[in-house]
Design an enzyme around this catalytic site. Structure first.
Site, PDB file in Angstrom:
ATOM      1  N   ASN A  51       0.858  -1.617  -0.150  1.00 17.70           N
ATOM      2  CA  ASN A  51       0.159   0.196  -0.190  1.00 17.70           C
ATOM      3  C   ASN A  51       0.747   1.165   0.418  1.00 17.70           C
ATOM      4  O   ASN A  51       1.846   1.335   0.630  1.00 17.70           O
ATOM      5  CB  ASN A  51      -0.916   0.137   0.967  1.00 17.70           C
ATOM      6  CG  ASN A  51       0.154   0.128   2.256  1.00 17.70           C
ATOM      7  OD1 ASN A  51       0.661  -1.181   2.591  1.00 17.70           O
ATOM      8  ND2 ASN A  51      -0.809   0.419   3.818  1.00 17.70           N
ATOM      9  N   GLU A  53       0.233   5.446   0.524  1.00 21.50           N
ATOM     10  CA  GLU A  53      -0.910   6.488   1.144  1.00 21.50           C
ATOM     11  C   GLU A  53       0.141   7.874   0.580  1.00 21.50           C
ATOM     12  O   GLU A  53       1.039   8.144  -0.388  1.00 21.50           O
ATOM     13  CB  GLU A  53      -0.401   6.518   2.548  1.00 21.50           C
ATOM     14  CG  GLU A  53      -1.156   4.796   3.173  1.00 21.50           C
ATOM     15  CD  GLU A  53      -1.245   5.162   4.584  1.00 21.50           C
ATOM     16  OE1 GLU A  53      -2.233   3.885   5.220  1.00 21.50           O
ATOM     17  OE2 GLU A  53      -0.091   5.911   5.323  1.00 21.50           O
ATOM     18  N   CYS A  62      -4.130   0.378  -2.868  1.00 18.99           N
ATOM     19  CA  CYS A  62      -3.656  -0.481  -1.741  1.00 18.99           C
ATOM     20  C   CYS A  62      -2.318  -1.871  -2.705  1.00 18.99           C
ATOM     21  O   CYS A  62      -2.196  -1.215  -3.696  1.00 18.99           O
ATOM     22  CB  CYS A  62      -5.188  -1.602  -2.342  1.00 18.99           C
ATOM     23  SG  CYS A  62      -6.522  -0.904  -1.560  1.00 18.99           S
ATOM     24  N   GLU A  64      -3.248  -4.748  -3.107  1.00 16.39           N
ATOM     25  CA  GLU A  64      -3.408  -5.928  -4.145  1.00 16.39           C
ATOM     26  C   GLU A  64      -3.317  -5.213  -5.202  1.00 16.39           C
ATOM     27  O   GLU A  64      -2.897  -6.203  -6.207  1.00 16.39           O
ATOM     28  CB  GLU A  64      -4.680  -6.099  -3.875  1.00 16.39           C
ATOM     29  CG  GLU A  64      -5.108  -6.533  -2.222  1.00 16.39           C
ATOM     30  CD  GLU A  64      -5.611  -5.893  -1.346  1.00 16.39           C
ATOM     31  OE1 GLU A  64      -4.412  -4.868  -1.293  1.00 16.39           O
ATOM     32  OE2 GLU A  64      -6.359  -6.134  -0.558  1.00 16.39           O
ATOM     33  N   CYS A  95     -10.452  -5.230  -0.220  1.00 15.72           N
ATOM     34  CA  CYS A  95     -11.646  -4.208  -0.123  1.00 15.72           C
ATOM     35  C   CYS A  95     -12.205  -4.414  -1.808  1.00 15.72           C
ATOM     36  O   CYS A  95     -11.913  -4.945  -2.770  1.00 15.72           O
ATOM     37  CB  CYS A  95     -11.228  -2.668   0.257  1.00 15.72           C
ATOM     38  SG  CYS A  95     -10.195  -1.914  -1.790  1.00 15.72           S
ATOM     39  N   CYS A  98     -10.520  -3.973  -5.018  1.00 19.61           N
ATOM     40  CA  CYS A  98      -9.996  -4.508  -4.944  1.00 19.61           C
ATOM     41  C   CYS A  98      -9.878  -5.896  -5.840  1.00 19.61           C
ATOM     42  O   CYS A  98      -9.703  -5.896  -6.201  1.00 19.61           O
ATOM     43  CB  CYS A  98      -8.670  -4.482  -4.010  1.00 19.61           C
ATOM     44  SG  CYS A  98      -7.370  -3.047  -3.509  1.00 19.61           S
TER      45      CYS A  98
END
Length: 136
Positions: A51, A53, A62, A64, A95, A98
């Site tokens: 991830n 940010e 993310c 993934e 999420c 994803c």
């Protein structure tokens, strides 16, 4: 290492190991929630992601999707499995965004391996995690 020569359980454990290692590179100064992912392609190659940010939270990506994007940018668009890791004691799941991204490249058979910091994991088929997928 020929990942295709491994048993299903060995593959799951290897992907978790790789996702945990990748997690160390997470850029998560705001949430402090590190996530790592390792995705296995149909041809046996593994791509990792973390991830990343951003102060503008909408620009955050993310782990993934980072792994998927790395694979796609190298021409790999057929996936067998993805493993997720974090520092959390509870299991971590992808999420909804994803899951939708996974469905762009897989029609439900891809395995999603969700782990926790205790080394435990659960495996699902994408179709179990995202029934009635949106598609055009």
């Amino acid at each position: 290492m020929d990942i295709n020569a491994m048993s299903e359980k060995e593959i799951e454990k290897k992907l978790i190991e790789l996702s945990r290692k990748a997690m160390e590179n997470s850029y998560s100064p705001y949430s402090k929630f590190r996530v790592g992912a390792a995705i296995l392609t149909q041809n046996g190659k593994v791509y990792t992601g973390v991830n990343v940010e951003n102060a503008s939270f909408g620009a955050t990506i993310c782990a993934e999707r980072t792994a998927v994007i790395k694979a796609v940018s190298e021409g790999d668009i057929r996936f067998k499995a993805i493993a997720l890791s974090s520092d959390a004691d509870s299991f971590i799941y992808p999420c909804g965004v994803c899951r939708q991204v996974f469905s762009e490249f897989d029609k439900g058979e891809m395995k999603v391996i969700c782990s926790n910091s205790k080394g435990q994991y659960r495996s699902f088929r994408l179709s179990e995690m995202l029934p009635n997928v949106f598609e055009l």
